[in-house]
Design a protein around this motif. Structure first.
Motif, PDB file in Angstrom:
ATOM      1  N   HIS A  61       0.831  -1.211   0.000  1.00 24.48           N
ATOM      2  CA  HIS A  61       0.000   0.000   0.000  1.00 24.48           C
ATOM      3  C   HIS A  61       0.868   1.264   0.000  1.00 24.48           C
ATOM      4  O   HIS A  61       0.597   2.200  -0.755  1.00 24.48           O
ATOM      5  CB  HIS A  61      -0.934  -0.021   1.211  1.00 24.48           C
ATOM      6  CG  HIS A  61      -1.819   1.165   1.320  1.00 24.48           C
ATOM      7  ND1 HIS A  61      -2.865   1.402   0.448  1.00 24.48           N
ATOM      8  CD2 HIS A  61      -1.828   2.195   2.203  1.00 24.48           C
ATOM      9  CE1 HIS A  61      -3.472   2.535   0.780  1.00 24.48           C
ATOM     10  NE2 HIS A  61      -2.858   3.027   1.855  1.00 24.48           N
ATOM     11  N   ILE A  62       1.899   1.272   0.830  1.00 29.69           N
ATOM     12  CA  ILE A  62       2.802   2.428   0.878  1.00 29.69           C
ATOM     13  C   ILE A  62       3.445   2.652  -0.485  1.00 29.69           C
ATOM     14  O   ILE A  62       3.500   3.780  -0.984  1.00 29.69           O
ATOM     15  CB  ILE A  62       3.875   2.244   1.974  1.00 29.69           C
ATOM     16  CG1 ILE A  62       3.232   2.303   3.362  1.00 29.69           C
ATOM     17  CG2 ILE A  62       4.975   3.305   1.843  1.00 29.69           C
ATOM     18  CD1 ILE A  62       4.166   1.886   4.494  1.00 29.69           C
ATOM     19  N   GLU A  63       3.922   1.571  -1.113  1.00 23.44           N
ATOM     20  CA  GLU A  63       4.527   1.693  -2.436  1.00 23.44           C
ATOM     21  C   GLU A  63       3.533   2.177  -3.480  1.00 23.44           C
ATOM     22  O   GLU A  63       3.858   3.009  -4.329  1.00 23.44           O
ATOM     23  CB  GLU A  63       5.125   0.361  -2.865  1.00 23.44           C
ATOM     24  CG  GLU A  63       6.382  -0.010  -2.104  1.00 23.44           C
ATOM     25  CD  GLU A  63       6.951  -1.345  -2.537  1.00 23.44           C
ATOM     26  OE1 GLU A  63       6.183  -2.268  -2.882  1.00 23.44           O
ATOM     27  OE2 GLU A  63       8.196  -1.445  -2.539  1.00 23.44           O
ATOM     28  N   ASN A  64       2.303   1.678  -3.417  1.00 22.28           N
ATOM     29  CA  ASN A  64       1.286   2.036  -4.409  1.00 22.28           C
ATOM     30  C   ASN A  64       0.738   3.447  -4.242  1.00 22.28           C
ATOM     31  O   ASN A  64       0.106   3.966  -5.163  1.00 22.28           O
ATOM     32  CB  ASN A  64       0.142   1.025  -4.378  1.00 22.28           C
ATOM     33  CG  ASN A  64       0.568  -0.334  -4.886  1.00 22.28           C
ATOM     34  OD1 ASN A  64       1.511  -0.455  -5.660  1.00 22.28           O
ATOM     35  ND2 ASN A  64      -0.105  -1.371  -4.427  1.00 22.28           N
ATOM     36  N   MET A  65       0.975   4.074  -3.082  1.00 18.48           N
ATOM     37  CA  MET A  65       0.532   5.453  -2.883  1.00 18.48           C
ATOM     38  C   MET A  65       1.383   6.430  -3.693  1.00 18.48           C
ATOM     39  O   MET A  65       0.935   7.536  -4.013  1.00 18.48           O
ATOM     40  CB  MET A  65       0.587   5.829  -1.399  1.00 18.48           C
ATOM     41  CG  MET A  65      -0.452   5.143  -0.558  1.00 18.48           C
ATOM     42  SD  MET A  65      -0.365   5.655   1.167  1.00 18.48           S
ATOM     43  CE  MET A  65      -1.076   7.295   1.055  1.00 18.48           C
ATOM     44  N   HIS A  66       2.617   6.052  -4.008  1.00 17.19           N
ATOM     45  CA  HIS A  66       3.545   6.877  -4.793  1.00 17.19           C
ATOM     46  C   HIS A  66       3.810   8.247  -4.171  1.00 17.19           C
ATOM     47  O   HIS A  66       4.061   9.212  -4.878  1.00 17.19           O
ATOM     48  CB  HIS A  66       3.052   7.041  -6.234  1.00 17.19           C
ATOM     49  CG  HIS A  66       2.855   5.738  -6.939  1.00 17.19           C
ATOM     50  ND1 HIS A  66       3.909   4.936  -7.318  1.00 17.19           N
ATOM     51  CD2 HIS A  66       1.730   5.083  -7.302  1.00 17.19           C
ATOM     52  CE1 HIS A  66       3.436   3.847  -7.908  1.00 17.19           C
ATOM     53  NE2 HIS A  66       2.114   3.907  -7.906  1.00 17.19           N
ATOM     54  N   LEU A  67       3.751   8.321  -2.841  1.00 17.60           N
ATOM     55  CA  LEU A  67       4.081   9.557  -2.139  1.00 17.60           C
ATOM     56  C   LEU A  67       5.506   9.531  -1.612  1.00 17.60           C
ATOM     57  O   LEU A  67       6.134  10.578  -1.437  1.00 17.60           O
ATOM     58  CB  LEU A  67       3.123   9.779  -0.965  1.00 17.60           C
ATOM     59  CG  LEU A  67       1.669  10.021  -1.324  1.00 17.60           C
ATOM     60  CD1 LEU A  67       0.818  10.072  -0.063  1.00 17.60           C
ATOM     61  CD2 LEU A  67       1.532  11.318  -2.105  1.00 17.60           C
ATOM     62  N   ALA A  68       6.004   8.333  -1.339  1.00 13.00           N
ATOM     63  CA  ALA A  68       7.345   8.154  -0.795  1.00 13.00           C
ATOM     64  C   ALA A  68       7.894   6.826  -1.321  1.00 13.00           C
ATOM     65  O   ALA A  68       7.139   5.931  -1.689  1.00 13.00           O
ATOM     66  CB  ALA A  68       7.308   8.150   0.732  1.00 13.00           C
ATOM     67  N   VAL A  69       9.217   6.728  -1.320  1.00  8.90           N
ATOM     68  CA  VAL A  69       9.887   5.517  -1.779  1.00  8.90           C
ATOM     69  C   VAL A  69      10.214   4.654  -0.561  1.00  8.90           C
ATOM     70  O   VAL A  69      10.794   5.145   0.409  1.00  8.90           O
ATOM     71  CB  VAL A  69      11.187   5.876  -2.544  1.00  8.90           C
ATOM     72  CG1 VAL A  69      11.936   4.625  -2.953  1.00  8.90           C
ATOM     73  CG2 VAL A  69      10.878   6.746  -3.745  1.00  8.90           C
ATOM     74  N   LEU A  70       9.846   3.400  -0.621  1.00  8.35           N
ATOM     75  CA  LEU A  70      10.151   2.468   0.454  1.00  8.35           C
ATOM     76  C   LEU A  70      11.618   2.060   0.322  1.00  8.35           C
ATOM     77  O   LEU A  70      11.993   1.350  -0.601  1.00  8.35           O
ATOM     78  CB  LEU A  70       9.241   1.250   0.371  1.00  8.35           C
ATOM     79  CG  LEU A  70       9.377   0.201   1.442  1.00  8.35           C
ATOM     80  CD1 LEU A  70       9.055   0.771   2.817  1.00  8.35           C
ATOM     81  CD2 LEU A  70       8.484  -0.980   1.144  1.00  8.35           C
TER      82      LEU A  70
END
Length: 95
Positions: free
Chosen positions: A76-85
């Motif tokens: 989910h964090i990756e798919n938000m495209h707001l920050a790079v994991l």
């Protein structure tokens, strides 16, 4: 009872201020809370504009379910495209 703890290191590319960082982190944290019910807090890199560390916790009775939820949170964090994991670490505490 099992407590799953996820530590996430994020890169916030193109950000130029702490205010911009806080805006992005607020979106990420609120989205994770709303979708997964995980507790989320900023735990490091407070004064860096383009990086952050977040800590997340989930409680349940099944380690495999918590682990699957942690994987979905990372996606989910990756798919938000707001920050790079950049990095992550998952630990479990059995009580």
């Amino acid at each position: 009872m099992v407590v799953g703890v996820l530590k996430v290191r994020l890169g916030i590319e193109g950000n130029r201020s702490l205010k911009g960082k806080r805006r992005i982190l607020k979106q990420v944290k609120e989205s994770i809370l709303a979708r997964f019910g995980a507790t989320v807090a900023e735990i490091g890199d407070y004064d860096l504009w383009q990086a952050s560390e977040l800590g997340l916790a989930l409680i349940g009775n099944n380690e495999s379910r918590i682990n699957a939820s942690m994987d979905r949170i990372l996606n989910h964090i990756e798919n938000m495209h707001l920050a790079v994991l950049l990095d992550h670490e998952i630990d479990f505490i059995h009580m």
